[in-house]
Design a protein around this motif. Structure first.
Motif, PDB file in Angstrom:
ATOM      1  N   ILE A 149      47.947   4.304  17.109  1.00 57.98           N
ATOM      2  CA  ILE A 149      48.290   3.096  17.860  1.00 57.98           C
ATOM      3  C   ILE A 149      49.798   2.953  18.074  1.00 57.98           C
ATOM      4  O   ILE A 149      50.235   2.372  19.058  1.00 57.98           O
ATOM      5  CB  ILE A 149      47.685   1.830  17.189  1.00 57.98           C
ATOM      6  CG1 ILE A 149      47.579   0.670  18.192  1.00 57.98           C
ATOM      7  CG2 ILE A 149      48.407   1.434  15.940  1.00 57.98           C
ATOM      8  CD1 ILE A 149      46.521   0.857  19.245  1.00 57.98           C
ATOM      9  N   ASP A 150      50.617   3.519  17.182  1.00 54.24           N
ATOM     10  CA  ASP A 150      52.077   3.458  17.360  1.00 54.24           C
ATOM     11  C   ASP A 150      52.491   3.950  18.734  1.00 54.24           C
ATOM     12  O   ASP A 150      53.412   3.430  19.345  1.00 54.24           O
ATOM     13  CB  ASP A 150      52.785   4.331  16.314  1.00 54.24           C
ATOM     14  CG  ASP A 150      52.756   3.689  14.937  1.00 54.24           C
ATOM     15  OD1 ASP A 150      52.654   2.462  14.869  1.00 54.24           O
ATOM     16  OD2 ASP A 150      52.833   4.439  13.956  1.00 54.24           O
ATOM     17  N   GLU A 153      51.296   1.152  21.543  1.00 52.02           N
ATOM     18  CA  GLU A 153      51.555  -0.279  21.409  1.00 52.02           C
ATOM     19  C   GLU A 153      52.302  -0.859  22.617  1.00 52.02           C
ATOM     20  O   GLU A 153      51.892  -1.867  23.169  1.00 52.02           O
ATOM     21  CB  GLU A 153      52.336  -0.550  20.125  1.00 52.02           C
ATOM     22  CG  GLU A 153      52.162  -1.967  19.629  1.00 52.02           C
ATOM     23  CD  GLU A 153      51.380  -2.037  18.314  1.00 52.02           C
ATOM     24  OE1 GLU A 153      51.789  -1.368  17.358  1.00 52.02           O
ATOM     25  OE2 GLU A 153      50.373  -2.763  18.289  1.00 52.02           O
ATOM     26  N   ASP A 154      53.350  -0.190  23.035  1.00 57.86           N
ATOM     27  CA  ASP A 154      54.143  -0.677  24.179  1.00 57.86           C
ATOM     28  C   ASP A 154      53.356  -0.612  25.475  1.00 57.86           C
ATOM     29  O   ASP A 154      53.355  -1.540  26.268  1.00 57.86           O
ATOM     30  CB  ASP A 154      55.422   0.157  24.349  1.00 57.86           C
ATOM     31  CG  ASP A 154      56.441  -0.202  23.290  1.00 57.86           C
ATOM     32  OD1 ASP A 154      56.194  -1.175  22.559  1.00 57.86           O
ATOM     33  OD2 ASP A 154      57.465   0.498  23.201  1.00 57.86           O
ATOM     34  N   TRP A 160      43.920  -5.789  24.521  1.00 61.59           N
ATOM     35  CA  TRP A 160      43.152  -5.398  23.333  1.00 61.59           C
ATOM     36  C   TRP A 160      41.675  -5.731  23.512  1.00 61.59           C
ATOM     37  O   TRP A 160      41.313  -6.834  23.903  1.00 61.59           O
ATOM     38  CB  TRP A 160      43.702  -6.084  22.073  1.00 61.59           C
ATOM     39  CG  TRP A 160      43.002  -5.620  20.844  1.00 61.59           C
ATOM     40  CD1 TRP A 160      42.049  -6.295  20.136  1.00 61.59           C
ATOM     41  CD2 TRP A 160      43.164  -4.359  20.182  1.00 61.59           C
ATOM     42  NE1 TRP A 160      41.609  -5.513  19.069  1.00 61.59           N
ATOM     43  CE2 TRP A 160      42.276  -4.327  19.085  1.00 61.59           C
ATOM     44  CE3 TRP A 160      43.973  -3.238  20.419  1.00 61.59           C
ATOM     45  CZ2 TRP A 160      42.178  -3.236  18.222  1.00 61.59           C
ATOM     46  CZ3 TRP A 160      43.873  -2.147  19.566  1.00 61.59           C
ATOM     47  CH2 TRP A 160      42.987  -2.161  18.478  1.00 61.59           C
ATOM     48  N   ARG A 170      44.330   0.749  12.295  1.00 52.84           N
ATOM     49  CA  ARG A 170      45.537  -0.039  12.606  1.00 52.84           C
ATOM     50  C   ARG A 170      46.340  -0.272  11.358  1.00 52.84           C
ATOM     51  O   ARG A 170      45.764  -0.438  10.303  1.00 52.84           O
ATOM     52  CB  ARG A 170      45.166  -1.399  13.184  1.00 52.84           C
ATOM     53  CG  ARG A 170      44.689  -1.314  14.600  1.00 52.84           C
ATOM     54  CD  ARG A 170      44.991  -2.583  15.343  1.00 52.84           C
ATOM     55  NE  ARG A 170      46.217  -2.441  16.112  1.00 52.84           N
ATOM     56  CZ  ARG A 170      46.771  -3.423  16.797  1.00 52.84           C
ATOM     57  NH1 ARG A 170      46.276  -4.612  16.770  1.00 52.84           N
ATOM     58  NH2 ARG A 170      47.870  -3.205  17.484  1.00 52.84           N
TER      59      ARG A 170
END
Ligand SMILES: [Zn+2]
Length: 170
Positions: A149-150, A153-154, A160, A170
């Motif tokens: 997810i890192d 994320e942006d 979601w 997560r």
């Protein structure tokens, strides 16, 4: 607002977030099964189609490994755009990379010697080591170990879907 679609491997590993358009292409090429949908639909020439929220590949593909190559992008991601000397969030041109041990003093360009720094701290530190400049690094920098997810994320920007949590740590 367009929705993202979580693409998972045949063995349920998360692979990527893709656009609606790409999702439709995979679907009409019969390469995926729909696991769950968004509420919203999209109309196309053939009728209406619910936007999938999760697509599963019908065939296993070799996993895309998140190997964090040394890059400014990954350094910024690791340090979360925070100056590793003064702890301030940095934006735009103020964001620089600092060699903890300067290159001129034998410092290397790698994950353990380079950190995100604001322009001021970088400038103040100059060609000195943290000891000489009395500017200690907030935390010992290491090679990052990003989670799935890192990386997104942006890109997701707050988008979601509840069903994703079953597939993404997560
Ligand atoms: Zn700073």
């Amino acid at each position: 607002m367009s929705k993202f679609v979580l693409l998972i491997n045949f063995n349920y590993e998360p692979l990527n977030f893709i656009t609606e358009k790409r999702a439709l292409k995979l679907y009409f090429k019969n390469k995926v099964d729909v696991i769950s949908n968004w509420q919203q639909g999209i109309t196309y020439s053939g009728g209406e189609f619910k936007i999938p929220s999760i697509l599963k590949l019908k065939k296993y593909i070799k996993r895309y490994i998140h190997n964090p190559i040394y890059s400014k992008y990954n350094l910024v991601l690791r340090d979360k755009s925070i100056c590793q000397y003064c702890n301030k969030l940095i934006t735009g041109k103020n964001l620089t990379l600092d060699h903890i041990i300067p290159i001129s003093r034998g410092g290397k360009s790698n994950y353990t010697n380079v950190v995100v720094s604001c322009f001021n701290c970088n400038n103040n530190k100059g060609n000195r080591t943290p000891e000489e400049s009395n500017m200690p690094v907030l935390k010992k920098p290491e090679k990052p170990n990003f989670s799935f997810i890192d990386y997104f994320e942006d890109k997701l920007n707050g988008c979601w879907h509840e069903d994703w949590k079953d597939y993404i740590p997560r």
